[in-house]
Design an enzyme around this catalytic site. Sequence first.
Site: not given
Ligand code: XLS
Length: 403
Positions: A68, A71
């Site tokens: 993300h 991140d």
């Molecule tokens: C959360 C989601 C997230 C997505 C990416 O539950 O799995 O991690 O994969 O935003």
Amino acid sequence: MGKTLEEHLRFAACYWHSFCGTGQDPFGSGTRDFPWDSHTDPMDKAKGRLDAAFEFFSKLGVPFYCFHDRDMSPEGNTVGESEKNLRTLVALAKERQQATGVKLLWGTANLFSSPRYMNGGATNPDFRVVTHAAAQVKCAIEATVELGGQNYVFWGGREGYTTLLNTDMKRELDNLGQFLRLARDYGRQNGFKGTYLIEPKPMEPSKHQYDFDAATVVGFLRAQGLDQDFKLNIEANHATLAGHTFSHELQVAADAGLLGSVDANRGDSQNGWDTDQFPTDIYQTTEAMMIILGAGGLGSGGLNFDAKVRRNSSDPEDLFLAHIGGMDAFARGLEVAAKLLEQSPLRSMRTARYRSFEEGDGLRFSKGELKLQDLAKLAEKHENLPLISGKQELIENIINQYL
Ligand code: XLS
Ligand code: NI
Ligand code: NI
């Protein structure tokens, strides 16, 4: 089946659980000390984290990663500053990718952590917040293009509601469709040739999320004219939260021609939340790989370990053990699935169940040549039908023999 394990599986490690999550939960603080957190400047922290992440990816030998925007780089005081931060980190990530050969499976924007998004990102009732969501997605798409990302993901954790009493659901869904069309067009005009992915999840953090499950998202994409550019990113633990199996969600996406990628994790049979554990259950990975193989593979997608080690797994080596175990579980699942499809009677047993639609009146029905009254007339020919067993226990026994 004509491809190497590596070509089939396309594993990715994720940035957020492994390099941002310290193990903090509502009852206690983190249990993992990240050495880069000793820096005071958020940009220095981000650079240290990037070094650690790429060191891990290359030591593990994983071919892909996912991230993300937030991140990888910290939010600044202004939109411009946030964008500048991300561009700085993306330039460094590009260098690391070139040095290590690790590639980007997908990028995404975090439209759920900031308090700004408490009422939603693209579906926020305040248009000014929607503009911030757009700024973030625009920059995250640019970052994904710059890093050669093969997909771009939308997961709408806050795209939903907490009560319908204050929510105009139709307007929010139309806004989501409009937002996604704008994002798609921007990416296409700026060099993004990959697949856009929507990741269904029924709830958490919203009480009700709009991208509830695969069938809901398939319908939404078609209604909004997005099904040519978008596919689905199916996450195992989200499937079970929606009251489905992982296999069910994969099959719904595959049948719609929209199976794009997988977030490979697992839930817990007692806990009703997204525990995001590493996959270890070979029965489940076998079932998943049978569907993925049946769909002709994941294309530009892959198997992303959207998974975290347990809070009390506090040794650095636990991160390696978790990923290695996850890869082995899927590799074994793939081998078993290939044998089940090529050597066992499973496929022919399923085909045989539908044989009556391949000939005679059944075939004419399938081709649309019969009316309801024709079927009714034919029923008279089929009095005293035999019961045909579904043979579920036999099939389950066969699967265990191959496992
Ligand atoms: C959360 C989601 C997230 C997505 C990416 O539950 O799995 O991690 O994969 O935003
Ligand atoms: Ni996920
Ligand atoms: Ni999840």
